[in-house]
Scaffold this motif. Structure first.
Motif, PDB file in Angstrom:
ATOM      1  N   LEU A  60      17.858   4.673 -13.885  1.00  5.72           N
ATOM      2  CA  LEU A  60      17.203   4.436 -14.724  1.00  5.72           C
ATOM      3  C   LEU A  60      16.734   6.216 -13.341  1.00  5.72           C
ATOM      4  O   LEU A  60      16.971   5.326 -12.476  1.00  5.72           O
ATOM      5  N   SER A  61      15.740   6.666 -14.068  1.00  8.20           N
ATOM      6  CA  SER A  61      15.174   7.890 -12.956  1.00  8.20           C
ATOM      7  C   SER A  61      13.849   7.977 -13.588  1.00  8.20           C
ATOM      8  O   SER A  61      13.383   7.208 -14.778  1.00  8.20           O
ATOM      9  N   GLY A  62      13.026   8.979 -12.791  1.00  2.53           N
ATOM     10  CA  GLY A  62      11.811   9.163 -13.608  1.00  2.53           C
ATOM     11  C   GLY A  62      11.316   8.833 -11.770  1.00  2.53           C
ATOM     12  O   GLY A  62      11.370   8.441 -10.773  1.00  2.53           O
ATOM     13  N   ASP A  63      10.209  10.180 -11.937  1.00  3.40           N
ATOM     14  CA  ASP A  63       9.260  10.619 -10.245  1.00  3.40           C
ATOM     15  C   ASP A  63       7.648   9.688 -10.380  1.00  3.40           C
ATOM     16  O   ASP A  63       7.085   9.745  -9.787  1.00  3.40           O
ATOM     17  N   THR A  64       7.726   8.418 -10.919  1.00  2.47           N
ATOM     18  CA  THR A  64       5.940   7.900 -11.010  1.00  2.47           C
ATOM     19  C   THR A  64       6.692   6.503 -11.198  1.00  2.47           C
ATOM     20  O   THR A  64       7.704   5.679 -11.852  1.00  2.47           O
ATOM     21  N   LEU A  65       6.424   5.275 -10.733  1.00  2.00           N
ATOM     22  CA  LEU A  65       6.173   4.075 -10.782  1.00  2.00           C
ATOM     23  C   LEU A  65       4.832   3.474 -11.368  1.00  2.00           C
ATOM     24  O   LEU A  65       4.455   2.214 -11.248  1.00  2.00           O
ATOM     25  N   GLU A  66       4.588   4.476 -11.925  1.00  2.00           N
ATOM     26  CA  GLU A  66       2.929   3.760 -12.268  1.00  2.00           C
ATOM     27  C   GLU A  66       3.035   3.331 -13.442  1.00  2.00           C
ATOM     28  O   GLU A  66       1.563   1.952 -13.246  1.00  2.00           O
ATOM     29  N   TRP A  67       3.379   3.025 -14.086  1.00  2.00           N
ATOM     30  CA  TRP A  67       3.978   2.065 -15.339  1.00  2.00           C
ATOM     31  C   TRP A  67       3.404   0.953 -15.155  1.00  2.00           C
ATOM     32  O   TRP A  67       3.106  -0.223 -15.732  1.00  2.00           O
ATOM     33  N   VAL A  68       3.287   0.815 -13.160  1.00  2.00           N
ATOM     34  CA  VAL A  68       3.437  -1.052 -13.042  1.00  2.00           C
ATOM     35  C   VAL A  68       2.280  -0.923 -12.788  1.00  2.00           C
ATOM     36  O   VAL A  68       1.934  -2.322 -12.939  1.00  2.00           O
ATOM     37  N   VAL A  69       1.228  -0.811 -13.429  1.00  2.00           N
ATOM     38  CA  VAL A  69       0.022  -0.765 -12.898  1.00  2.00           C
ATOM     39  C   VAL A  69      -0.133  -2.554 -14.309  1.00  2.00           C
ATOM     40  O   VAL A  69      -1.390  -2.414 -13.154  1.00  2.00           O
ATOM     41  N   ASN A  70      -0.114  -1.943 -15.067  1.00  2.00           N
ATOM     42  CA  ASN A  70      -0.755  -3.032 -15.832  1.00  2.00           C
ATOM     43  C   ASN A  70       0.019  -4.790 -15.409  1.00  2.00           C
ATOM     44  O   ASN A  70      -0.781  -5.424 -16.230  1.00  2.00           O
TER      45      ASN A  70
END
Length: 954
Positions: A329-339
């Protein structure tokens, strides 16, 4: 005692009347007044007769029920099963050895034994639950369990079956509803006859040992198991996509396929199974997962997931557990965990997430476990991370972190038990406020570029695991490091540093709970520190230790791995070494030990690896080593052993590597009457000894492993293939690999790790004579063959062309005659070819690899001609083109197609040979003398020149 009488059922009376000949008589017979009296008497007699019959049948049934409490065939099968294992109460999976109650003494009723349940009516064994029963051994293919054909439940979970295969035969247990073989150290392929168990409700074949169990086609196993409610194949290598048929399993409530290496598309219809409560799987990540807003647990580790996290993941607000580790898995942000504020467990290690270290975790106040290791994150650790007061387990390994960590921040995490910071470039502040309440028990700082021991370690009173290898820590090991934790320390790894000794030269290590101690690859200059009795693994290799090994080492009664190699230890070996019962790995190589090899190896010896090479040991190879039936590796090379070939080694079924090189072994091998059976042998090195007689054809013929073509899809290495079970953790045996030095491609090569595909035979520098046997061509997986510096004669067998993966072939320094077979040009992997110093003649083959060999490969053969030698062939430079393929059968067939003229010529030659035979026999001794006189005259000069040439060529 009284007998209870039951009335005869009306149906039974009616059936009896129907079957009775009296019933066929006319009614008038009974209506006749004269017959009424007789009829009443008859009916009374009949009733009495039926009553007696009923009582008799009841007594039979009661007796039968009493006898069926335990069937002799099943109690016999159970006892035989018990005898095939030993109980190991030290295994941490062990709860209670249930088989201890199994005995015909006292209560011979097997239905009363622990773990066994019988059918109340038939007395047949219907349930066998031996989970956590301390069993240790191999589950054989003909196990007596398969005789218990009435079983409905079989549970062998949490035992140790020593990486044996799951045997074929479960299809015999057709009534099974529950089968559980989990966490019991099985290996190999799951047998497909499990698919015949159509009554199965739950199937658990999960394992804790990755890549040991595999299933080529999951569909072939489950297609018939439509009644399954629970299926767990976690850590089983699934080599095919998930079969769509699983979507039809409407009863399925739990599906666990964690770390299965899944590939292909995941059947999305499985998400619609009506009764599914637990889902632990992976395939491609569908965005529809975000619609499952009620999900509390989503586990998708180790299954080749690719791409970015779907935006819809932010909708999974009820998630408490999320595992995405070991994917792509890839991506330049982990902001999806905020919720995901309810998250308690989160693991995304082993992916390709990139960018700055995220600060979004500050909302996840309930996090107890956070694993971000092995990603492309970088930068400083945000201060908000230290506010997660519930954190118990934090792993930030391999994240390119830099800088100095404030120990006071670390001490804010009062609940923290495990901190993993390995493979970063960090250090710690020296000044801090002490906090003895810190619960930290596991600290891993591998490869952190540390130059000194972090001082806060001395204040950790709960510390169990200390991992500090591959740093640059210098000087002595200070005692303050464990002043508060010496009672609790279980695991210490200080290897690959620059440590010179222990403070005040204290070699008595005060750790009553210690099980793992590795201080190898340092600069220790002291006598051998003796570890406490609880140690399972002890390695001090690659240091400068001196002195003798004290006999107190044998008091380390839990010792499974002992590595003292590459030091300057001397004296004799303690005779008790072979008697340490759990010992599986013994490496004393490259020291200065003298005397004889210890002779005491009792029945049940567990040793898999013995390496005593490059010492000064003499005497013979003790025959008691034959008790070590699990032995895979034996290297006694570079000593002074004076013995004949130990033929009993062929009785060791798992023996892969035998190294007897550079000793004083002598005598013939081929002429021995013993039947040899080296079925698993992959490497045989008998070089530089005094063996004589013919080449050992029987030995070579028994090497079945060398006859099987080995795939090269994955590079694996030979290791002890066994997990070390410590009280706090499991240590993989793949960390402990086998090593060996072999002559390959003209020079000595040290294999620190031996590839699993390496097959080698080195019989060089002995006194073998006679022909090279054609059967060597059957050893198709050979990569190294060295027969140099012997007294071999005859021709080079064309069958060597069958060795299609051969990389090195050395036949130099012999008396070989004839031409070099043209078929050898088909050996496209051949990198080294030496036939120098023989009596070969004819043209040197041309083409493929032969065009790369220098003149030193062929020199000192007066009859050889052609490139790269200076002397030209009389028929031109080029040898005949090689045949398209080597086929002995076709060549033999062609001999019969030559025609009648050649047959007549052959007959004439045969007649002349017959006439000359008598003279040849008479002259044999003379020719032998002339031949060896000529050889002796040239001997010294040839050897010196050959050695000089070999140095130049290498």
């Amino acid at each position: 005692m009284g007998v209870k009488i039951f009335p005869l059922p009306e149906r039974t009376v009616a059936a009896y009347k129907t079957a009775s000949p009296l019933h066929s008589r006319s009614k008038t017979h009974f209506s006749n007044p004269k017959n009424k009296s007789k009829s009443r008497k008859f009916m009374a007699a009949l009733s009495f007769y039926l009553l007696l019959t009923w009582i008799f049948l009841l007594s039979l049934f009661r007796a039968r029920f009493a006898e069926e409490l335990c069937h002799a065939d099943e109690s016999s099968a159970l006892l035989e099963f018990k005898r095939s294992f030993r109980t190991n109460t030290t295994d941490r999976r062990c709860v209670h050895p249930k088989v201890h109650s199994w005995s015909l003494d006292g209560s011979g009723d097997c239905c009363s034994w622990d773990g066994i349940e019988c059918d109340a009516a038939t007395g047949r064994v219907i349930a066998l639950d031996l989970s956590s029963s301390c069993l240790s051994g191999t589950l054989s293919p003909n196990t007596t369990l398969f005789r218990l054909v009435h079983l409905e439940l079989l549970n062998l979970a949490f035992n140790s079956f020593n990486l044996s295969s799951i045997p074929y035969g479960f299809g015999n247990l057709s009534r099974l509803k529950h089968l559980k073989l989990s966490i019991s150290d099985f290996s190999g392929e799951i047998p497909h006859d499990i698919s015949q168990l159509s009554e199965l409700v739950s199937l658990d074949l999960s394992t804790s040992l990755p890549e040991t169990l595999h299933l080529p086609n999951m569909g072939n196993i489950v297609h018939n198991l439509t009644g399954l409610k629970e299926l767990d194949l976690s850590f089983v290598s699934l080599l095919s996509p998930i079969p769509p048929v699983l979507a039809n399993f409407s009863s399925l409530t739990s599906l666990r396929l964690v770390h299965c290496g899944l590939n292909g598309d995941f059947p999305v219809s499985i998400f619609q199974l009506p009764n599914l409560e637990v889902l632990r799987i992976a395939g491609s990540l569908p965005s529809s997962l975000g619609n499952l807003s009620h999900l509390t647990s989503l586990d998708l580790p180790g299954n080749n997931l690719r791409g970015q996290i779907p935006v819809s993941f932010a909708n999974l607000t009820q998630l408490r557990s999320l595992w995405l580790s070991s994917n792509n898995l890839s991506g330049d942000t982990l902001e999806w965990v905020v919720n995901l504020t309810k998250l308690t467990y989160m693991g995304i290690s082993g992916n390709r997430f990139s960018g700055e270290f995220p600060s979004s975790f500050e909302n996840l106040k309930q996090l107890a476990v956070l694993d971000l290791s092995r990603n492309d994150l970088h930068g400083d650790i945000p201060g908000t991370l230290w506010n997660l007061k519930c954190l118990q387990w934090l792993s930030l390994e391999s994240l390119n972190l830099n800088g100095v960590l404030d120990v006071n921040d670390l001490f804010k995490l009062k609940s923290l038990r495990s901190l993993q910071l390995s493979f970063n470039n960090i250090s710690f502040t020296k000044s801090f406020i002490t906090a003895t309440t810190l619960k930290l028990s596991d600290l891993s700082l591998d490869s952190c570029n540390l130059t000194e021991f972090p001082q806060f370690i001395g204040y950790l009173s709960k510390l169990k695991r200390l991992d500090l290898p591959h740093n640059k820590i210098r000087g002595t090991i200070p005692s303050w490091m464990w002043k508060n934790s010496k009672e609790s320390l279980n695991y210490i790894d200080l290897s690959h540093n620059l440590l010179t000794g222990f403070e005040n030269n204290h070699t008595d290590l005060p750790f009553p709970s210690l099980e793992y101690l590795d201080v190898s690859s340092n600069l220790l200059e002291t006598t051998l520190p003796v570890p406490p009795p609880s140690v399972v693994l002890y390695s001090v290799s690659k240091n400068f230790l001196s002195g003798q090994v004290p006999t107190s080492i044998c008091g380390v009664s839990s010792l499974a791995v002992l590595d003292l190699s590459d030091n300057s230890l001397n004296g004799t070996l303690p005779p008790c070494l072979g008697s340490i019962a759990p010992l599986i790995y013994l490496n004393l190589a490259r020291n200065k030990f003298s005397g004889v090899i210890p002779h005491v190896y009792p029945d049940g010896c567990a040793l898999k690896m013995i390496n005593l090479r490059e010492n000064q040991l003499g005497g013979i190879v003790p025959i008691s080593l034959g008790n070590c039936r699990m032995l895979e590796y034996l290297n006694l090379g570079g000593n002074q052993i004076n013995d004949t070939f130990p033929f009993w080694l062929s009785e060791l079924p798992y023996l892969k590597i035998v190294g007897l090189q550079s000793n004083e072994f002598h005598g013939p091998i081929e002429g021995h009457v013993r039947q040899l059976n080296f079925t698993s042998l992959q490497i045989l090195d008998l070089s530089n000894n005094n063996f004589n007689g013919k080449l050992p054809s029987k030995l070579l013929q028994s090497c079945r492993a060398m006859k099987v073509t080995v795939g090269q899809d994955e590079l694996a290495y030979m290791d002890i293939n066994q997990w070390l079970d410590l009280s706090s953790t499991l240590v993989s045996g793949s960390m402990i690999t086998y090593a060996m030095t072999l002559m390959n491609k003209g020079m000595k090569r040290e294999y620190v790790k031996i590839p699993d595909i390496l097959m080698a035979i080195d019989l060089s520098s002995n006194k073998f004579e006679g022909f090279i046997p054609e059967l060597i061509g059957d050893l198709k997986s050979l990569r190294i063959l060295n027969l140099s510096n012997n007294f071999l004669n005859g021709s080079i067998p064309p069958s060597l062309a069958n060795l299609t993966v051969l990389e090195s072939l050395d036949l130099s320094l012999n008396n070989l005659e004839g031409e070099i077979p043209q078929q050898l040009t088909s050996l496209t992997f051949l990198a080294v070819f030496h036939v120098s110093h023989n009596q070969l003649s004819g043209p040197i083959p041309r083409g493929t690899q032969f065009d790369t060999f220098g003149s030193c490969s062929f020199e000192m053969n007066e009859g050889l001609c052609g490139s790269p030698l200076p002397n030209k062939c009389t028929n031109g430079d080029n040898a005949p083109p090689p045949p398209s393929s080597f086929d002995v059968d076709n060549e033999e067939k062609s001999l019969f197609d030559l025609g009648w003229k050649i047959v007549l010529v052959g007959a004439g030659v045969g007649f002349l040979v017959g006439v000359m035979l008598e003279n040849l026999i008479i002259d044999e001794k003379s020719r032998w003398f002339l031949h060896y006189s000529k050889r002796m005259a040239k001997g010294c000069q040839r050897v010196r020149k050959a050695l000089a040439d070999r140095k130049i060529c290498s």
